[in-house]
Motif scaffolding. Structure first.
Motif, PDB file in Angstrom:
ATOM      1  N   HIS A  47       0.828  -1.212   0.000  1.00 44.16           N
ATOM      2  CA  HIS A  47       0.000   0.000   0.000  1.00 44.16           C
ATOM      3  C   HIS A  47       0.863   1.264   0.000  1.00 44.16           C
ATOM      4  CE1 HIS A  47      -3.877  -1.887   0.020  1.00 44.16           C
ATOM      5  NE2 HIS A  47      -3.459  -2.719   0.972  1.00 44.16           N
ATOM      6  N   VAL A  95       2.183   1.649  -3.646  1.00 45.34           N
ATOM      7  CA  VAL A  95       1.151   2.173  -4.552  1.00 45.34           C
ATOM      8  C   VAL A  95       0.905   3.656  -4.273  1.00 45.34           C
ATOM      9  CG1 VAL A  95      -1.303   2.015  -5.180  1.00 45.34           C
ATOM     10  CG2 VAL A  95       0.080  -0.063  -4.964  1.00 45.34           C
ATOM     11  N   HIS A  96       0.883   4.040  -3.012  1.00 49.52           N
ATOM     12  CA  HIS A  96       0.702   5.450  -2.664  1.00 49.52           C
ATOM     13  C   HIS A  96       1.820   6.299  -3.272  1.00 49.52           C
ATOM     14  CE1 HIS A  96      -0.295   9.027  -0.385  1.00 49.52           C
ATOM     15  NE2 HIS A  96       0.986   9.125  -0.088  1.00 49.52           N
ATOM     16  N   ARG A  97       3.063   5.836  -3.127  1.00 48.51           N
ATOM     17  CA  ARG A  97       4.189   6.594  -3.702  1.00 48.51           C
ATOM     18  C   ARG A  97       4.070   6.695  -5.213  1.00 48.51           C
ATOM     19  NH1 ARG A  97       7.162   3.305  -0.267  1.00 48.51           N
ATOM     20  NH2 ARG A  97       8.086   2.220  -2.035  1.00 48.51           N
ATOM     21  N   MET A  98       3.623   5.623  -5.845  1.00 46.30           N
ATOM     22  CA  MET A  98       3.492   5.633  -7.311  1.00 46.30           C
ATOM     23  C   MET A  98       2.408   6.618  -7.759  1.00 46.30           C
ATOM     24  SD  MET A  98       5.799   3.676  -8.416  1.00 46.30           S
ATOM     25  CE  MET A  98       6.743   4.084  -6.964  1.00 46.30           C
ATOM     26  N   ASN A  99       1.336   6.686  -7.004  1.00 48.60           N
ATOM     27  CA  ASN A  99       0.199   7.517  -7.405  1.00 48.60           C
ATOM     28  C   ASN A  99       0.276   8.959  -6.910  1.00 48.60           C
ATOM     29  OD1 ASN A  99      -1.041   5.361  -8.730  1.00 48.60           O
ATOM     30  ND2 ASN A  99      -2.041   4.682  -6.859  1.00 48.60           N
ATOM     31  N   GLU A 100       0.932   9.181  -5.786  1.00 50.81           N
ATOM     32  CA  GLU A 100       0.872  10.488  -5.143  1.00 50.81           C
ATOM     33  C   GLU A 100       2.191  11.271  -5.149  1.00 50.81           C
ATOM     34  OE1 GLU A 100      -2.083  11.583  -4.246  1.00 50.81           O
ATOM     35  OE2 GLU A 100      -3.001   9.642  -4.693  1.00 50.81           O
ATOM     36  N   ARG A 155       7.518  10.158  -8.889  1.00 50.99           N
ATOM     37  CA  ARG A 155       8.475   9.053  -8.979  1.00 50.99           C
ATOM     38  C   ARG A 155       9.150   9.041 -10.337  1.00 50.99           C
ATOM     39  NH1 ARG A 155       9.985   7.038  -4.391  1.00 50.99           N
ATOM     40  NH2 ARG A 155      10.349   5.042  -5.342  1.00 50.99           N
ATOM     41  N   LEU A 167       7.824   2.976 -12.556  1.00 44.63           N
ATOM     42  CA  LEU A 167       6.513   2.648 -13.109  1.00 44.63           C
ATOM     43  C   LEU A 167       6.601   1.623 -14.242  1.00 44.63           C
ATOM     44  CD1 LEU A 167       5.188   6.319 -13.203  1.00 44.63           C
ATOM     45  CD2 LEU A 167       4.756   4.586 -11.452  1.00 44.63           C
ATOM     46  N   ASP A 210       2.820  -2.757  -9.163  1.00 41.69           N
ATOM     47  CA  ASP A 210       1.567  -2.160  -8.715  1.00 41.69           C
ATOM     48  C   ASP A 210       0.455  -3.213  -8.618  1.00 41.69           C
ATOM     49  OD1 ASP A 210       1.745  -2.314 -11.550  1.00 41.69           O
ATOM     50  OD2 ASP A 210       0.004  -1.001 -11.711  1.00 41.69           O
TER      51      ASP A 210
END
Length: 108
Positions: free
Chosen positions: A40, A43-48, A51, A56, A61
């Motif tokens: 989690h 995923v948070h780092r990837m989306n928010e 990066r 990616l 993910d």
């Protein structure tokens, strides 16, 4: 001092060899935690967060891929002195015993 890296066994062997030739000690910090929690966070780092695109370019993910990769990494052999750190939460960052052990190593 290397602050962050993901080394495989052959890379650690090379690092230990170089360090030994230069009379340096090596302490490998193994940060481990609950795979679900770490997924989690990932995923948070990837989306928010902003990066680098290389982060990616995997399927990490996908929860099953992330957990399978985490389990594979945990099975890798780690040579030399190690310190396993429970990183499910961030309390280790304020753990005086852990910090003292790292300080003692750094002081030689």
């Amino acid at each position: 001092m290397i602050l962050e890296a993901n080394f495989h066994e052959n890379e650690l062997e090379e690092l230990h060899s170089i360090a030994g030739k230069n009379q340096y000690d090596v302490l490998t910090l193994l940060l481990q935690g609950d795979a679900e929690v770490l997924y989690h966070r990932y995923v948070h780092r990837m989306n928010e967060e902003n990066r680098h695109p290389v982060h990616l370019s995997t399927t990490l993910d996908v929860k099953e891929d992330f957990i399978q990769t985490a389990e594979w990494i945990r099975k890798e052999k780690v040579i030399g002195k190690t310190l396993v750190i429970e990183a499910t939460d961030f309390s280790y960052q304020r753990d005086p015993i852990l910090l003292n052990r790292i300080d003692a190593f750094m002081k030689g």
